[in-house]
Design an enzyme around this catalytic site. Sequence first.
Site, PDB file in Angstrom:
ATOM      1  N   GLY A  76       0.788  -1.237   0.000  1.00  0.00           N
ATOM      2  CA  GLY A  76       0.000   0.000   0.000  1.00  0.00           C
ATOM      3  C   GLY A  76       0.811   1.273   0.000  1.00  0.00           C
TER       4      GLY A  76
ATOM      5  N   GLU B 278       3.699   4.726   5.992  1.00  0.00           N
ATOM      6  CA  GLU B 278       2.525   3.843   5.929  1.00  0.00           C
ATOM      7  C   GLU B 278       1.442   4.459   5.055  1.00  0.00           C
ATOM      8  OE1 GLU B 278       1.068   1.189   6.289  1.00  0.00           O
ATOM      9  OE2 GLU B 278       1.383   0.178   8.193  1.00  0.00           O
ATOM     10  N   ASP B 279       0.660   3.609   4.440  1.00  0.00           N
ATOM     11  CA  ASP B 279      -0.477   4.101   3.665  1.00  0.00           C
ATOM     12  C   ASP B 279      -1.606   4.525   4.602  1.00  0.00           C
ATOM     13  OD1 ASP B 279      -0.871   1.474   4.481  1.00  0.00           O
ATOM     14  OD2 ASP B 279      -1.567   0.737   2.550  1.00  0.00           O
TER      15      ASP B 279
ATOM     16  N   ASP C  44      -5.579   1.853  10.434  1.00  0.00           N
ATOM     17  CA  ASP C  44      -6.987   1.572  10.695  1.00  0.00           C
ATOM     18  C   ASP C  44      -7.107   1.253  12.186  1.00  0.00           C
ATOM     19  OD1 ASP C  44      -9.607   0.771  10.625  1.00  0.00           O
ATOM     20  OD2 ASP C  44      -9.355  -0.826   9.187  1.00  0.00           O
TER      21      ASP C  44
ATOM     22  N   PHE D  51     -14.420   1.838   4.368  1.00  0.00           N
ATOM     23  CA  PHE D  51     -13.377   1.205   3.569  1.00  0.00           C
ATOM     24  C   PHE D  51     -13.083   2.055   2.330  1.00  0.00           C
ATOM     25  CE2 PHE D  51     -11.396  -1.826   0.700  1.00  0.00           C
ATOM     26  CZ  PHE D  51     -10.475  -2.417   1.557  1.00  0.00           C
ATOM     27  N   VAL D  52     -11.834   2.499   2.216  1.00  0.00           N
ATOM     28  CA  VAL D  52     -11.470   3.386   1.110  1.00  0.00           C
ATOM     29  C   VAL D  52     -10.493   2.694   0.159  1.00  0.00           C
ATOM     30  CG1 VAL D  52     -11.800   5.447   2.535  1.00  0.00           C
ATOM     31  CG2 VAL D  52      -9.516   4.457   2.316  1.00  0.00           C
TER      32      VAL D  52
ATOM     33  N   ASP E  38      -5.941  -0.935  -1.984  1.00  0.00           N
ATOM     34  CA  ASP E  38      -6.672  -1.790  -2.923  1.00  0.00           C
ATOM     35  C   ASP E  38      -7.924  -2.392  -2.311  1.00  0.00           C
ATOM     36  OD1 ASP E  38      -5.340  -3.650  -1.151  1.00  0.00           O
ATOM     37  OD2 ASP E  38      -5.810  -5.205  -2.622  1.00  0.00           O
TER      38      ASP E  38
ATOM     39  N   ARG F 102      -5.433   0.232  -6.793  1.00  0.00           N
ATOM     40  CA  ARG F 102      -4.201   0.831  -6.255  1.00  0.00           C
ATOM     41  C   ARG F 102      -3.737   2.005  -7.110  1.00  0.00           C
ATOM     42  NH1 ARG F 102      -2.143  -2.336  -2.098  1.00  0.00           N
ATOM     43  NH2 ARG F 102      -2.288  -4.580  -2.390  1.00  0.00           N
TER      44      ARG F 102
HETATM   45  P1  5GP Z   1      -4.717  -2.037  10.874  1.00  0.00           P
HETATM   46  O1  5GP Z   1      -3.854  -3.093  11.463  1.00  0.00           O
HETATM   47  O2  5GP Z   1      -4.288  -0.642  11.221  1.00  0.00           O
HETATM   48  O3  5GP Z   1      -6.163  -2.285  11.219  1.00  0.00           O
HETATM   49  O4  5GP Z   1      -4.673  -2.247   9.301  1.00  0.00           O
HETATM   50  C1  5GP Z   1      -3.700  -1.661   8.506  1.00  0.00           C
HETATM   51  C2  5GP Z   1      -3.763  -2.209   7.097  1.00  0.00           C
HETATM   52  O5  5GP Z   1      -5.087  -2.586   6.720  1.00  0.00           O
HETATM   53  C3  5GP Z   1      -3.363  -1.153   6.105  1.00  0.00           C
HETATM   54  O6  5GP Z   1      -1.973  -1.135   5.890  1.00  0.00           O
HETATM   55  C4  5GP Z   1      -4.151  -1.546   4.863  1.00  0.00           C
HETATM   56  O7  5GP Z   1      -3.428  -2.506   4.137  1.00  0.00           O
HETATM   57  C5  5GP Z   1      -5.396  -2.187   5.412  1.00  0.00           C
HETATM   58  N1  5GP Z   1      -6.530  -1.241   5.471  1.00  0.00           N
HETATM   59  C6  5GP Z   1      -7.061  -0.668   6.559  1.00  0.00           C
HETATM   60  N2  5GP Z   1      -8.092   0.138   6.249  1.00  0.00           N
HETATM   61  C7  5GP Z   1      -8.212   0.070   4.907  1.00  0.00           C
HETATM   62  C8  5GP Z   1      -9.108   0.716   3.970  1.00  0.00           C
HETATM   63  O8  5GP Z   1     -10.010   1.505   4.280  1.00  0.00           O
HETATM   64  N3  5GP Z   1      -8.896   0.397   2.669  1.00  0.00           N
HETATM   65  C9  5GP Z   1      -7.934  -0.453   2.242  1.00  0.00           C
HETATM   66  N4  5GP Z   1      -7.837  -0.675   0.941  1.00  0.00           N
HETATM   67  N5  5GP Z   1      -7.076  -1.068   3.097  1.00  0.00           N
HETATM   68  C10 5GP Z   1      -7.218  -0.796   4.409  1.00  0.00           C
END
Ligand code: 5GP
Length: 183
Positions: free
Chosen positions: A48, A103-104, A107, A156-157, A163, A169
């Site tokens: 990402g 980081e992208d 969440d 969810f974006v 992606d 992407r």
């Molecule tokens: P976390 O561990 O913070 O819950 O998740 C982080 C990862 O989940 C991010 O690096 C990404 O790959 C994925 N992710 C979390 N939210 C989204 C979202 O809204 N859209 C997408 N495409 N990926 C997400």
Amino acid sequence: MDSADITADLSEVLYTKADIETRLAEIGAQVDRDYAGKNPLLVGVLNGAVMVMADLSRTLHIDCAMDWMAISSYGMGTQSSGVVRILKDLSTDLEGRHVLVVEDIIDTGLTLTYLMQNLASRNPASLEIMAMFRKPDAMKAEIDVKYIGFDLPNQFVVGYGLDYAGRYRNLTDVGILAPHVYS
Ligand code: 5GP
């Protein structure tokens, strides 16, 4: 591709390519100031962070190095699996380096919490985070993020590296994925 190419797949466009460029230029200027003379190592989290790494690094006027990690996250769905695994490790020794994790999106923050503990154990001189997007309402872990692009609603974006099942992407804007795409 931009949002006009996939209008039916997005319920809302949140940030355009221009919004992202403007914000990254501001963050890049801060990074330039904070890391002057320090030759930071930017650590990107695949896949990402490819877009933000490429664009942020090119706003910088200071020298920097780049390396990549791959860790497991969402798989094919839209819910966090909670499972974190290193799929590809860094090639660079972090001992004494100034490390900035790029980081992208944050969440729940669970993935990044694991990653930061892992990187901290390698004795970097400093360890900070830059995240392009953050969902404050979804965060389950306390994470100190030094540079943040934009906060997002808890939806969810896709786009700008993010992606859904391998798609979107290369969307230059970021938007909320329309429910009909995944339901
Ligand atoms: P976390 O561990 O913070 O819950 O998740 C982080 C990862 O989940 C991010 O690096 C990404 O790959 C994925 N992710 C979390 N939210 C989204 C979202 O809204 N859209 C997408 N495409 N990926 C997400």
